[in-house]
Each structure stands twice: as structure tokens, then as C-alpha cells.
Motif scaffolding. Structure first.
Motif, PDB file in Angstrom:
ATOM      1  N   CYS A 108     -80.308  22.294   4.217  1.00 46.86           N
ATOM      2  CA  CYS A 108     -80.464  23.163   5.444  1.00 46.86           C
ATOM      3  C   CYS A 108     -80.516  22.445   6.597  1.00 46.86           C
ATOM      4  O   CYS A 108     -79.986  22.474   7.846  1.00 46.86           O
ATOM      5  N   LEU A 109     -81.762  21.378   6.601  1.00 51.36           N
ATOM      6  CA  LEU A 109     -81.892  20.596   7.622  1.00 51.36           C
ATOM      7  C   LEU A 109     -80.875  19.626   8.163  1.00 51.36           C
ATOM      8  O   LEU A 109     -80.687  19.435   9.282  1.00 51.36           O
ATOM      9  N   SER A 137     -71.117  30.042   5.598  1.00 40.92           N
ATOM     10  CA  SER A 137     -71.011  29.423   4.370  1.00 40.92           C
ATOM     11  C   SER A 137     -71.960  28.484   4.070  1.00 40.92           C
ATOM     12  O   SER A 137     -72.315  28.417   2.861  1.00 40.92           O
ATOM     13  N   LYS A 138     -72.572  27.651   5.033  1.00 37.36           N
ATOM     14  CA  LYS A 138     -73.497  26.855   4.574  1.00 37.36           C
ATOM     15  C   LYS A 138     -74.952  27.709   4.190  1.00 37.36           C
ATOM     16  O   LYS A 138     -75.579  27.326   3.448  1.00 37.36           O
ATOM     17  N   ALA A 139     -75.165  28.679   5.064  1.00 40.75           N
ATOM     18  CA  ALA A 139     -76.291  29.521   4.530  1.00 40.75           C
ATOM     19  C   ALA A 139     -76.113  30.439   3.215  1.00 40.75           C
ATOM     20  O   ALA A 139     -77.109  30.473   2.368  1.00 40.75           O
ATOM     21  N   GLY A 209     -82.540  30.054   8.235  1.00 40.84           N
ATOM     22  CA  GLY A 209     -82.184  30.258   9.489  1.00 40.84           C
ATOM     23  C   GLY A 209     -82.741  29.230  10.634  1.00 40.84           C
ATOM     24  O   GLY A 209     -82.378  28.726  11.502  1.00 40.84           O
ATOM     25  N   TRP A 210     -84.095  29.112  10.386  1.00 38.47           N
ATOM     26  CA  TRP A 210     -84.986  28.270  11.022  1.00 38.47           C
ATOM     27  C   TRP A 210     -84.448  26.863  10.911  1.00 38.47           C
ATOM     28  O   TRP A 210     -84.006  26.047  12.125  1.00 38.47           O
ATOM     29  N   ALA A 319     -81.107  36.455  13.567  1.00 42.52           N
ATOM     30  CA  ALA A 319     -80.936  35.863  14.650  1.00 42.52           C
ATOM     31  C   ALA A 319     -80.984  34.297  14.984  1.00 42.52           C
ATOM     32  O   ALA A 319     -80.183  33.904  15.797  1.00 42.52           O
ATOM     33  N   MET A 320     -81.693  33.695  14.308  1.00 42.78           N
ATOM     34  CA  MET A 320     -81.483  32.239  14.274  1.00 42.78           C
ATOM     35  C   MET A 320     -80.438  31.576  13.674  1.00 42.78           C
ATOM     36  O   MET A 320     -79.908  30.654  14.526  1.00 42.78           O
ATOM     37  N   LEU A 321     -79.716  32.336  12.876  1.00 42.09           N
ATOM     38  CA  LEU A 321     -78.340  31.747  12.457  1.00 42.09           C
ATOM     39  C   LEU A 321     -77.127  32.138  13.669  1.00 42.09           C
ATOM     40  O   LEU A 321     -76.402  31.118  13.671  1.00 42.09           O
TER      41      LEU A 321
END
Length: 334
Positions: A108-109, A137-139, A209-210, A319-321
Motif C-alpha cells: 500500500c505504501l 484495484s490496488k485497494a 486508505g491512509w 474518504a482517504m481513498l
């Protein structure tokens, strides 16, 4: 037709993410799982072959040979041993879930940061794929694909160890395979473990998300930004809270929740983290002397979704996404 097009695009993107990160998502847990099977099986085999089964049955002063244990042990005892084994055998795959945490965090990072760093984003943006679909797709890869792969490998590794243990015990005259195969836990435990995936997705969403939000805007050192900002903010809030309490006897309301907030955005991808945030769930789990009650684990895990905390995290994660999508769309590295 449009729906089918989006579905095909999502499948293609998920396949792309998997192949680009196959080493960490597949080969790493596979190698660790294989090493666990070999190491633990060799240790158990050596111990049993060297010292035998640590049980002796004496009748009329005569110690019976291990080869006759299969005939001596009552069927109830075999069923009890089999029930314990089928309730605990999935625990052998626990180290793979620790690897999953590191893999998802790292993925994710770097999901949006790496494509800007190596300028591959210019190629991907030239394709007819929207930013929202790409980020989603990444999430999904982080919250569903990677955990699903780890689940399957953990189940296979655990079953392999159970079979090897059964074979070793059979060489000592203790055949547990009929009792193991007759135990419903052998078949239901993997299904119950897989059933925890939706719960994992809910609790992992704030962290994903973060991390992806940081990945979308950090110009360098995304790890320092992702971990440093919330940790420093937590320290500052705690310090202000202590100072305020010392001078006025009052405390910041935010200080009582700051630790949980930081934990949610940094540790939500740890499997089973919901029991840490809601420890009362463990107290409500049915007690059993036959290993882990997977049905209780599943029911208590889904009860964690009954609280508002879980869904506040979902809202913040979404919301972060959304913010990550906008950052990917407008970020300019110059």
C-alpha cells in the motif's frame, strides 16, 4: 455492456497487480510456509522417533508396546485427540499472517508512490483506465487478493503438517486418520477461516486508505510520513494532555481516542486486530477444551461489526481513498 467492460478492466488490473508483486504476495508466503512444514515436521518426527509416544499403558505390571496403542486406546480418546487436532491445526499457519501484515503495509505504501518515482504513471495514464478504477484495484489487491492467497497457503501448510504428524504417529502404532477424517472440524475450520475475510476488509480499510493516501502525495520517504506523522501527532497530543491536566486538572477529550485512531490507521491490516479494539469479544467466546473454537471466533468477529467504531473507520478509509484518487489525478512531480 458498460458493466462488463468495467468488470474486465478490473480483472485485468488485479491480474497486473498480482504479477507485478507476485514475489511478495505469493512466493514469500509459499517459501515460508514450506519452511515451516519442513522445520516443524522434522522436529516432531525426530522427537517421536527418538523418544516414542510419551504414553505408557501398564496392565498387570506389564508395559505394553507402542505398536499396540491403536488397539488399546478407546475410541472416545481417539475422537478427543482428533477433535483437539482439527481445532488447533490451522494455528500452524499463523506465521504466514504476520508476513501478510508486512506485505500489505509495504504494498500500500508503494502502490502509488512507486509509479510516480519510476515515471511508469505516464504509461498507465495513457491507457483508457480511470484513476478511481486504478486506485480501487490496488485497494482490492491489498484487502482481498493478498489475504486470500495467504489464507489458501496457510490452510495447505497446516493440512500438510497435520498429515505428516498423523503419518509419524501411525509408525508408532497410533492411527488417528479415521478419527481425523470423521471430524467435522477438519473440513469446517478452513471455511470458517475464509469467512473472516469480510471482517478483515472492514477493519483493514482505514489503514489501507491512509497508506495509499500517503503513497499518492509523498515526494520521498513515504514510510516516514505514514508512520511519523501519526506517531508524532499522538506524542504531541499526549504531552498537551499531561500539561493541561497538571495545570488545570482537565484533560483533552481527543487524548482518550488518539491512541485508538493511530492504531486504526497503522495496525488495521493485522489479522484479528478487532479483538484488540474490542477485548470484550474474547470474553464472550465459548470456552472449549478441544482447541480453538473456530465457530466462536467467526461469530465474535462478526459481532465486532455491530459497533459504530468499525463503520467510522470504513467511512474514513473510503474518504482517504477518494483523496488518493484526486491526488493521483493532479499530482505533478515536475
Amino acid at each position: 455492456m458498460n458493466t462488463n467492460k468495467h468488470t474486465d478492466t478490473m480483472k485485468w488490473l488485479l491480474r497486473r497487480e498480482f504479477w507485478e508483486h507476485k514475489g511478495s504476495m505469493f512466493w514469500a508466503p509459499l517459501i515460508v510456509g514450506a519452511a515451516l512444514v519442513v522445520l516443524m515436521s522434522c522436529t516432531f518426527t525426530y522427537g517421536i522417533l527418538q523418544h516414542g509416544i510419551p504414553a505408557h499403558v501398564t496392565i498387570n505390571g506389564q508395559t505394553l508396546h507402542h505398536a499396540r496403542l491403536d488397539q488399546i486406546l478407546p475410541e472416545e480418546t481417539k475422537l478427543m485427540v482428533a477433535k483437539i487436532a482439527t481445532g488447533m491445526y490451522l494455528g500452524a499457519g499463523a506465521p504466514l499472517f504476520a508476513i501478510l501484515t508486512a506485505v500489505v503495509f509495504s504494498y500500500c505504501l508503494g502502490a502509488l508512490y512507486n509509479e510516480r518515482r519510476d515515471r511508469s504513471i505516464l504509461f498507465w495514464k495513457s491507457l483508457p483506465v480511470s484513476d478511481p478504477v486504478t486506485v480501487v484495484s490496488k485497494a482490492v489487491t491489498a484487502m482481498v487478493v493478498a489475504p486470500a492467497i495467504t489464507l489458501v497457503l496457510a490452510i495447505i501448510a497446516s493440512l500438510a503438517q497435520l498429515v505428516i504428524v498423523g503419518l509419524v504417529l501411525s509408525t508408532q502404532g497410533l492411527n488417528l486418520f479415521p478419527s481425523l477424517l470423521a471430524s467435522s472440524g477438519l473440513y469446517l475450520s478452513p471455511l470458517r477461516l475464509i469467512a473472516l475475510l469480510p471482517v478483515y476488509v472492514v477493519w483493514a480499510l482505514p489503514t489501507v486508505g491512509w497508506l495509499m493516501l500517503v503513497s499518492s502525495w509523498a515526494k520521498s520517504k513515504p514510510f516516514m510520513w505514514a508512520v511519523g506523522v501519526p506517531v508524532v501527532a499522538l506524542i504531541v497530543i499526549k504531552w498537551i494532555n499531561v500539561a493541561l491536566e497538571s495545570f488545570s486538572g482537565q484533560t483533552l477529550l481527543l487524548a482518550h481516542y488518539a491512541g485508538d485512531v493511530v492504531a486504526r490507521i497503522l495496525a488495521g491490516i493485522v489479522p484479528g486486530i478487532w479483538f484488540t479494539f474490542q477485548p470484550h469479544l474474547l470474553g464472550g467466546m465459548p470456552m472449549t477444551g478441544n482447541g480453538v473454537d473456530m465457530s466462536g471466533v467467526v461469530s465474535q468477529s462478526y459481532l465486532s461489526l455491530a459497533g459504530i467504531d468499525a463503520w467510522i473507520g470504513v467511512a474514513l478509509g473510503v474518504a482517504m481513498l477518494v483523496a488518493a484518487v484526486r491526488m493521483r489525478r493532479w499530482r505533478d512531480e515536475g
